[in-house]
Design an enzyme around this catalytic site. Structure first.
Site, mmCIF file in Angstrom:
data_model
loop_
_atom_site.group_PDB
_atom_site.id
_atom_site.type_symbol
_atom_site.label_atom_id
_atom_site.label_comp_id
_atom_site.label_asym_id
_atom_site.label_seq_id
_atom_site.Cartn_x
_atom_site.Cartn_y
_atom_site.Cartn_z
ATOM 1 N N GLY A 77 1.827 0.406 -4.790
ATOM 2 C CA GLY A 77 1.615 -1.036 -4.921
ATOM 3 C C GLY A 77 2.230 -1.548 -6.205
ATOM 4 O O GLY A 77 1.636 -2.340 -6.945
ATOM 5 N N THR A 79 4.936 -3.402 -7.054
ATOM 6 C CA THR A 79 5.817 -4.561 -7.207
ATOM 7 C C THR A 79 5.085 -5.838 -7.609
ATOM 8 O O THR A 79 5.725 -6.858 -7.873
ATOM 9 C CB THR A 79 6.592 -4.826 -5.900
ATOM 10 O OG1 THR A 79 5.666 -4.959 -4.813
ATOM 11 C CG2 THR A 79 7.566 -3.701 -5.614
ATOM 12 N N GLY A 83 -0.444 -2.995 -10.286
ATOM 13 C CA GLY A 83 0.478 -1.877 -10.096
ATOM 14 C C GLY A 83 1.763 -2.041 -10.875
ATOM 15 O O GLY A 83 2.233 -1.090 -11.528
ATOM 16 N N ASP A 128 5.353 1.222 4.079
ATOM 17 C CA ASP A 128 4.218 0.352 4.341
ATOM 18 C C ASP A 128 3.014 1.230 4.683
ATOM 19 O O ASP A 128 2.938 1.812 5.762
ATOM 20 C CB ASP A 128 4.540 -0.594 5.504
ATOM 21 C CG ASP A 128 3.423 -1.589 5.774
ATOM 22 O OD1 ASP A 128 2.378 -1.522 5.089
ATOM 23 O OD2 ASP A 128 3.584 -2.435 6.679
ATOM 24 N N SER A 208 -12.921 -0.890 -7.480
ATOM 25 C CA SER A 208 -13.286 -2.294 -7.652
ATOM 26 C C SER A 208 -14.745 -2.394 -8.051
ATOM 27 O O SER A 208 -15.580 -1.581 -7.634
ATOM 28 C CB SER A 208 -13.056 -3.070 -6.353
ATOM 29 O OG SER A 208 -13.650 -4.363 -6.418
ATOM 30 N N TYR A 221 -13.920 -4.572 2.838
ATOM 31 C CA TYR A 221 -13.241 -4.317 1.561
ATOM 32 C C TYR A 221 -14.159 -3.588 0.591
ATOM 33 O O TYR A 221 -13.792 -2.559 0.021
ATOM 34 C CB TYR A 221 -12.773 -5.631 0.943
ATOM 35 C CG TYR A 221 -12.173 -5.471 -0.433
ATOM 36 C CD1 TYR A 221 -10.869 -5.001 -0.589
ATOM 37 C CD2 TYR A 221 -12.913 -5.759 -1.579
ATOM 38 C CE1 TYR A 221 -10.317 -4.830 -1.845
ATOM 39 C CE2 TYR A 221 -12.373 -5.592 -2.837
ATOM 40 C CZ TYR A 221 -11.072 -5.128 -2.967
ATOM 41 O OH TYR A 221 -10.538 -4.961 -4.218
ATOM 42 N N LYS A 225 -13.985 0.325 -1.068
ATOM 43 C CA LYS A 225 -13.972 0.601 -2.506
ATOM 44 C C LYS A 225 -15.111 1.538 -2.908
ATOM 45 O O LYS A 225 -14.980 2.305 -3.865
ATOM 46 C CB LYS A 225 -14.037 -0.710 -3.300
ATOM 47 C CG LYS A 225 -12.759 -1.540 -3.191
ATOM 48 C CD LYS A 225 -11.539 -0.739 -3.643
ATOM 49 C CE LYS A 225 -10.249 -1.519 -3.574
ATOM 50 N NZ LYS A 225 -9.080 -0.741 -4.050
#
Length: 358
Positions: A77, A79, A83, A128, A208, A221, A225
Protein backbone atom coordinates in the site's frame (compact mmCIF):
# COMPACT_ATOMS: atom_id res chain seq x y z
CA UNK A 1 -23.64 -20.06 80.81
CA UNK A 2 -19.85 -19.85 80.87
CA UNK A 3 -19.27 -22.59 78.22
CA UNK A 4 -21.74 -20.90 75.95
CA UNK A 5 -19.82 -17.61 76.31
CA UNK A 6 -16.52 -19.38 75.53
CA UNK A 7 -17.95 -20.98 72.43
CA UNK A 8 -19.29 -17.66 71.24
CA UNK A 9 -15.92 -15.96 71.67
CA UNK A 10 -14.15 -18.84 69.91
CA UNK A 11 -16.64 -18.68 67.05
CA UNK A 12 -16.20 -14.94 66.69
CA UNK A 13 -12.42 -15.26 66.67
CA UNK A 14 -12.56 -17.98 64.06
CA UNK A 15 -14.92 -15.90 61.90
CA UNK A 16 -12.61 -12.90 62.25
CA UNK A 17 -9.63 -15.01 61.22
CA UNK A 18 -11.48 -16.38 58.20
CA UNK A 19 -12.54 -12.86 57.22
CA UNK A 20 -8.94 -11.68 57.50
CA UNK A 21 -7.85 -14.48 55.18
CA UNK A 22 -10.58 -13.60 52.70
CA UNK A 23 -9.63 -9.90 52.87
CA UNK A 24 -5.97 -10.73 52.39
CA UNK A 25 -6.82 -12.89 49.37
CA UNK A 26 -8.95 -10.09 47.86
CA UNK A 27 -6.19 -7.53 48.42
CA UNK A 28 -3.61 -9.87 46.90
CA UNK A 29 -5.72 -10.58 43.82
CA UNK A 30 -6.49 -6.86 43.44
CA UNK A 31 -2.83 -5.89 43.74
CA UNK A 32 -1.73 -8.49 41.19
CA UNK A 33 -4.54 -7.47 38.83
CA UNK A 34 -3.62 -3.79 39.03
CA UNK A 35 0.07 -4.58 38.58
CA UNK A 36 -0.66 -6.73 35.51
CA UNK A 37 -2.95 -4.04 34.09
CA UNK A 38 -0.37 -1.31 34.57
CA UNK A 39 2.40 -3.40 33.04
CA UNK A 40 0.23 -4.34 30.05
CA UNK A 41 -0.55 -0.70 29.35
CA UNK A 42 2.83 0.84 30.10
CA UNK A 43 5.24 -1.86 28.93
CA UNK A 44 5.58 -0.06 25.60
CA UNK A 45 6.76 3.08 27.40
CA UNK A 46 9.17 1.01 29.49
CA UNK A 47 10.62 -0.64 26.36
CA UNK A 48 11.04 2.72 24.59
CA UNK A 49 12.86 4.24 27.57
CA UNK A 50 15.07 1.15 27.79
CA UNK A 51 15.87 1.36 24.05
CA UNK A 52 16.73 5.05 24.31
CA UNK A 53 19.07 4.49 27.25
CA UNK A 54 20.83 1.37 25.91
CA UNK A 55 23.27 3.23 23.58
CA UNK A 56 24.73 5.05 26.59
CA UNK A 57 25.45 1.81 28.43
CA UNK A 58 26.00 -0.58 25.50
CA UNK A 59 27.39 1.51 22.61
CA UNK A 60 28.42 -1.66 20.78
CA UNK A 61 24.78 -2.52 20.01
CA UNK A 62 23.48 -1.76 16.48
CA UNK A 63 21.86 1.66 16.34
CA UNK A 64 20.39 2.16 12.85
CA UNK A 65 17.62 0.13 11.24
CA UNK A 66 20.07 -1.10 8.61
CA UNK A 67 22.42 -2.32 11.33
CA UNK A 68 19.62 -3.94 13.31
CA UNK A 69 17.66 -5.59 10.54
CA UNK A 70 19.32 -5.29 7.13
CA UNK A 71 19.23 -3.29 3.91
CA UNK A 72 15.90 -4.13 2.21
CA UNK A 73 12.35 -3.21 3.21
CA UNK A 74 9.04 -4.16 1.58
CA UNK A 75 6.11 -1.79 2.00
CA UNK A 76 2.58 -2.64 0.85
CA UNK A 77 0.00 0.00 0.00
CA UNK A 78 2.99 2.21 -0.76
CA UNK A 79 1.55 4.81 -3.12
CA UNK A 80 -0.63 6.80 -0.71
CA UNK A 81 -1.00 7.84 2.88
CA UNK A 82 0.82 6.02 5.65
CA UNK A 83 2.42 3.45 3.32
CA UNK A 84 3.98 6.08 1.08
CA UNK A 85 5.33 8.02 4.05
CA UNK A 86 6.65 4.84 5.68
CA UNK A 87 8.57 4.17 2.47
CA UNK A 88 9.97 7.68 2.37
CA UNK A 89 11.05 7.53 6.02
CA UNK A 90 12.70 4.12 5.59
CA UNK A 91 14.51 5.45 2.52
CA UNK A 92 15.66 8.47 4.51
CA UNK A 93 17.23 6.03 6.96
CA UNK A 94 19.11 4.29 4.17
CA UNK A 95 17.00 1.22 3.40
CA UNK A 96 16.47 -0.05 -0.13
CA UNK A 97 12.78 -0.44 -0.97
CA UNK A 98 10.35 -2.77 -2.68
CA UNK A 99 7.08 -0.91 -3.09
CA UNK A 100 3.92 -2.94 -3.60
CA UNK A 101 0.62 -1.42 -4.61
CA UNK A 102 -2.18 -1.74 -7.15
CA UNK A 103 -1.56 1.08 -9.64
CA UNK A 104 1.52 0.89 -11.85
CA UNK A 105 1.55 4.60 -12.70
CA UNK A 106 1.48 5.63 -9.05
CA UNK A 107 4.20 3.15 -8.19
CA UNK A 108 6.48 4.56 -10.88
CA UNK A 109 5.82 8.11 -9.69
CA UNK A 110 6.52 7.32 -6.03
CA UNK A 111 9.61 5.28 -6.91
CA UNK A 112 11.02 8.13 -9.01
CA UNK A 113 10.26 10.63 -6.26
CA UNK A 114 12.04 8.60 -3.59
CA UNK A 115 15.04 7.81 -5.83
CA UNK A 116 15.46 11.52 -6.58
CA UNK A 117 15.62 12.29 -2.85
CA UNK A 118 17.67 9.38 -1.52
CA UNK A 119 20.57 7.28 -2.80
CA UNK A 120 18.95 3.87 -2.45
CA UNK A 121 17.87 0.98 -4.65
CA UNK A 122 14.18 0.54 -5.39
CA UNK A 123 11.85 -1.94 -7.02
CA UNK A 124 8.08 -1.86 -7.49
CA UNK A 125 5.50 -4.63 -7.83
CA UNK A 126 2.02 -3.85 -9.14
CA UNK A 127 -0.57 -6.27 -7.72
CA UNK A 128 -4.13 -5.99 -6.45
CA UNK A 129 -4.43 -7.79 -3.10
CA UNK A 130 -8.21 -7.84 -3.51
CA UNK A 131 -7.76 -10.60 -6.11
CA UNK A 132 -6.72 -13.03 -3.40
CA UNK A 133 -4.48 -16.05 -3.67
CA UNK A 134 -3.04 -15.63 -7.17
CA UNK A 135 -1.09 -12.43 -6.47
CA UNK A 136 1.29 -14.02 -3.94
CA UNK A 137 2.99 -16.24 -6.49
CA UNK A 138 3.78 -13.15 -8.54
CA UNK A 139 5.14 -11.33 -5.48
CA UNK A 140 7.29 -14.33 -4.54
CA UNK A 141 8.81 -14.44 -8.05
CA UNK A 142 9.45 -10.69 -8.05
CA UNK A 143 11.17 -10.88 -4.65
CA UNK A 144 13.49 -13.71 -5.70
CA UNK A 145 17.07 -12.75 -4.96
CA UNK A 146 16.10 -9.93 -2.56
CA UNK A 147 16.88 -10.46 1.12
CA UNK A 148 13.81 -8.88 2.70
CA UNK A 149 14.76 -7.58 6.15
CA UNK A 150 11.76 -5.40 7.02
CA UNK A 151 8.18 -6.06 5.93
CA UNK A 152 5.59 -3.33 6.46
CA UNK A 153 2.10 -4.79 6.03
CA UNK A 154 0.31 -1.50 5.53
CA UNK A 155 -2.17 -2.19 2.73
CA UNK A 156 -5.77 -1.98 3.96
CA UNK A 157 -9.32 -1.31 2.88
CA UNK A 158 -12.08 0.48 4.74
CA UNK A 159 -15.74 1.11 3.95
CA UNK A 160 -16.34 4.08 1.68
CA UNK A 161 -17.98 5.51 4.80
CA UNK A 162 -19.43 3.95 7.98
CA UNK A 163 -22.64 2.04 7.20
CA UNK A 164 -24.73 -0.92 8.26
CA UNK A 165 -23.64 -4.38 7.10
CA UNK A 166 -26.41 -4.99 4.56
CA UNK A 167 -25.82 -1.57 2.95
CA UNK A 168 -22.15 -2.27 2.22
CA UNK A 169 -21.66 -3.75 -1.28
CA UNK A 170 -20.78 -7.45 -1.19
CA UNK A 171 -17.78 -6.94 -3.48
CA UNK A 172 -16.40 -4.35 -1.05
CA UNK A 173 -16.76 -6.74 1.88
CA UNK A 174 -14.79 -9.40 -0.03
CA UNK A 175 -12.12 -6.78 -0.81
CA UNK A 176 -11.84 -5.87 2.87
CA UNK A 177 -11.46 -9.52 3.89
CA UNK A 178 -8.95 -10.33 1.13
CA UNK A 179 -6.87 -7.22 1.78
CA UNK A 180 -7.03 -6.69 5.55
CA UNK A 181 -6.83 -10.37 6.51
CA UNK A 182 -5.40 -12.12 3.47
CA UNK A 183 -2.51 -9.78 2.64
CA UNK A 184 -1.03 -9.52 6.13
CA UNK A 185 -1.27 -13.27 6.61
CA UNK A 186 -0.07 -14.65 3.31
CA UNK A 187 2.66 -12.12 2.55
CA UNK A 188 4.08 -12.61 6.03
CA UNK A 189 4.01 -16.38 5.47
CA UNK A 190 6.05 -15.96 2.28
CA UNK A 191 8.74 -13.86 3.94
CA UNK A 192 9.03 -15.36 7.44
CA UNK A 193 11.16 -18.40 6.42
CA UNK A 194 13.92 -16.13 5.09
CA UNK A 195 13.96 -14.04 8.28
CA UNK A 196 14.06 -17.14 10.47
CA UNK A 197 16.97 -18.52 8.47
CA UNK A 198 18.84 -15.21 8.75
CA UNK A 199 17.87 -14.92 12.42
CA UNK A 200 17.01 -11.25 12.05
CA UNK A 201 14.32 -9.07 10.54
CA UNK A 202 11.24 -7.05 11.38
CA UNK A 203 7.57 -7.41 10.49
CA UNK A 204 5.41 -4.32 11.00
CA UNK A 205 1.66 -4.85 10.86
CA UNK A 206 -0.48 -1.73 10.63
CA UNK A 207 -3.63 -2.36 12.62
CA UNK A 208 -6.09 0.20 13.93
CA UNK A 209 -7.38 1.68 17.14
CA UNK A 210 -10.80 0.43 16.04
CA UNK A 211 -9.76 -3.00 17.38
CA UNK A 212 -10.35 -1.79 20.94
CA UNK A 213 -14.02 -2.71 20.74
CA UNK A 214 -16.62 -3.90 18.23
CA UNK A 215 -17.57 -1.02 15.93
CA UNK A 216 -21.18 -0.96 14.68
CA UNK A 217 -21.36 0.57 11.18
CA UNK A 218 -17.74 -0.50 10.69
CA UNK A 219 -18.28 -4.09 11.79
CA UNK A 220 -16.24 -5.91 9.15
CA UNK A 221 -13.36 -3.42 9.12
CA UNK A 222 -12.96 -3.38 12.92
CA UNK A 223 -13.18 -7.17 13.08
CA UNK A 224 -10.39 -7.54 10.51
CA UNK A 225 -8.21 -5.18 12.54
CA UNK A 226 -8.81 -7.28 15.64
CA UNK A 227 -7.57 -10.19 13.58
CA UNK A 228 -4.40 -8.22 12.80
CA UNK A 229 -3.87 -7.62 16.53
CA UNK A 230 -4.20 -11.27 17.53
CA UNK A 231 -2.22 -12.48 14.51
CA UNK A 232 0.63 -10.08 15.27
CA UNK A 233 0.79 -10.88 18.97
CA UNK A 234 0.83 -14.61 18.31
CA UNK A 235 3.52 -14.24 15.65
CA UNK A 236 5.61 -12.14 18.01
CA UNK A 237 5.86 -15.12 20.35
CA UNK A 238 6.49 -17.61 17.54
CA UNK A 239 9.42 -15.64 16.14
CA UNK A 240 11.02 -14.32 19.34
CA UNK A 241 13.49 -17.21 19.54
CA UNK A 242 14.64 -16.46 15.99
CA UNK A 243 15.48 -12.81 16.81
CA UNK A 244 12.73 -11.56 14.47
CA UNK A 245 10.89 -8.45 15.63
CA UNK A 246 7.12 -8.37 15.11
CA UNK A 247 5.53 -4.99 15.74
CA UNK A 248 1.86 -4.01 15.97
CA UNK A 249 1.03 -0.38 15.10
CA UNK A 250 -2.49 0.72 16.05
CA UNK A 251 -3.10 4.27 14.80
CA UNK A 252 -6.18 6.33 15.48
CA UNK A 253 -7.38 8.84 12.89
CA UNK A 254 -4.80 10.06 10.36
CA UNK A 255 -5.55 12.39 7.45
CA UNK A 256 -5.44 9.73 4.74
CA UNK A 257 -7.65 8.91 1.76
CA UNK A 258 -9.32 6.24 3.90
CA UNK A 259 -10.95 9.02 5.93
CA UNK A 260 -11.92 11.38 3.11
CA UNK A 261 -15.61 10.74 3.84
CA UNK A 262 -15.24 13.02 6.89
CA UNK A 263 -14.30 16.70 6.64
CA UNK A 264 -13.90 16.75 10.42
CA UNK A 265 -11.17 14.11 10.28
CA UNK A 266 -9.46 15.54 7.21
CA UNK A 267 -9.08 18.92 8.90
CA UNK A 268 -6.44 17.23 11.01
CA UNK A 269 -5.16 18.86 14.16
CA UNK A 270 -3.25 18.14 17.34
CA UNK A 271 -4.74 14.65 17.76
CA UNK A 272 -5.08 13.80 14.06
CA UNK A 273 -1.67 13.90 12.35
CA UNK A 274 -0.89 13.89 8.66
CA UNK A 275 0.69 10.73 7.18
CA UNK A 276 4.19 12.22 7.09
CA UNK A 277 4.22 13.09 10.79
CA UNK A 278 2.64 9.80 11.73
CA UNK A 279 5.05 7.63 9.70
CA UNK A 280 8.13 9.44 10.96
CA UNK A 281 6.99 8.86 14.54
CA UNK A 282 5.98 5.24 13.91
CA UNK A 283 9.28 4.31 12.23
CA UNK A 284 11.09 5.80 15.22
CA UNK A 285 9.29 3.19 17.37
CA UNK A 286 10.55 0.27 15.28
CA UNK A 287 13.03 -1.78 17.25
CA UNK A 288 12.07 -0.04 20.49
CA UNK A 289 8.62 -1.47 21.26
CA UNK A 290 6.50 -4.23 19.77
CA UNK A 291 3.17 -2.50 20.40
CA UNK A 292 2.48 1.16 19.70
CA UNK A 293 -0.19 3.58 18.57
CA UNK A 294 2.56 5.12 16.46
CA UNK A 295 2.04 8.77 17.29
CA UNK A 296 2.53 10.53 20.61
CA UNK A 297 -0.62 12.69 20.48
CA UNK A 298 -2.87 9.73 19.89
CA UNK A 299 -3.76 10.12 23.54
CA UNK A 300 -7.15 9.72 25.09
CA UNK A 301 -9.96 11.56 23.40
CA UNK A 302 -13.02 9.38 23.38
CA UNK A 303 -14.54 11.20 20.45
CA UNK A 304 -11.19 11.05 18.63
CA UNK A 305 -12.38 14.00 16.54
CA UNK A 306 -13.98 16.99 18.21
CA UNK A 307 -17.06 18.02 20.14
CA UNK A 308 -18.91 19.21 17.05
CA UNK A 309 -18.88 15.67 15.69
CA UNK A 310 -19.22 13.67 18.89
CA UNK A 311 -20.41 15.82 21.80
CA UNK A 312 -21.05 13.06 24.38
CA UNK A 313 -17.89 13.59 26.41
CA UNK A 314 -14.28 14.29 25.58
CA UNK A 315 -11.11 13.56 27.50
CA UNK A 316 -7.72 14.63 26.26
CA UNK A 317 -4.08 14.08 27.06
CA UNK A 318 -0.84 14.36 25.18
CA UNK A 319 0.30 10.96 26.37
CA UNK A 320 -0.48 8.29 23.78
CA UNK A 321 -0.18 5.53 26.41
CA UNK A 322 -3.05 6.91 28.49
CA UNK A 323 -5.51 6.38 25.66
CA UNK A 324 -5.42 2.59 25.85
CA UNK A 325 -5.00 2.77 29.61
CA UNK A 326 -8.27 4.61 30.22
CA UNK A 327 -10.25 3.05 27.40
CA UNK A 328 -9.40 -0.45 28.62
CA UNK A 329 -10.61 0.53 32.08
CA UNK A 330 -14.08 1.15 30.67
CA UNK A 331 -16.32 -1.93 30.28
CA UNK A 332 -16.53 -3.20 26.72
CA UNK A 333 -20.27 -2.49 26.51
CA UNK A 334 -19.52 1.19 27.29
CA UNK A 335 -16.77 1.31 24.66
CA UNK A 336 -19.18 -0.35 22.23
CA UNK A 337 -21.81 2.32 22.95
CA UNK A 338 -19.32 5.13 22.44
CA UNK A 339 -18.04 3.55 19.23
CA UNK A 340 -21.58 3.19 17.91
CA UNK A 341 -22.37 6.84 18.60
CA UNK A 342 -19.16 7.87 16.86
CA UNK A 343 -19.77 5.83 13.70
CA UNK A 344 -23.40 6.96 13.50
CA UNK A 345 -22.28 10.57 13.49
CA UNK A 346 -19.53 9.85 10.96
CA UNK A 347 -22.11 8.12 8.77
CA UNK A 348 -24.46 11.11 8.94
CA UNK A 349 -21.59 13.46 8.13
CA UNK A 350 -20.57 11.34 5.11
CA UNK A 351 -24.13 11.15 3.82
CA UNK A 352 -24.45 14.91 4.22
CA UNK A 353 -21.27 15.50 2.23
CA UNK A 354 -22.46 13.04 -0.40
CA UNK A 355 -25.78 14.86 -0.71
CA UNK A 356 -24.06 18.21 -1.10
CA UNK A 357 -21.79 16.77 -3.78
CA UNK A 358 -24.79 15.74 -5.87
Amino acid sequence: MQPVLEVSIYTLLRMAFIWQLISLFIYLVGTLTIAAFLYDNFKSLIHIIKALLEPYFQPQLPQTLVDKFGKWAVVTGATDGIGKEYARELARQGLNLVLISRTKEKLIAVTNEIESQHKIKTKWIAVDFAKGRDVYEQIEKELAGIDVNILVNNVGRMYDYPDTLEAVPEDLIWDILNINVGAVTMLTRKIVPHMKAARKGAIVNIGSGSELQPMPNMAVYAATKKYVTFFTQALEQELAEFNVTVQLVMPMFVTTKMNEYSDSVMQGGFLIPNPHSFARSAVFMLGKTNTTTGFWTHGLQVSMIDKRLFPITTFSTIDRFLQYFFMKMAPQHLRLLIGHQLTKRLRLEALGQKKLAT
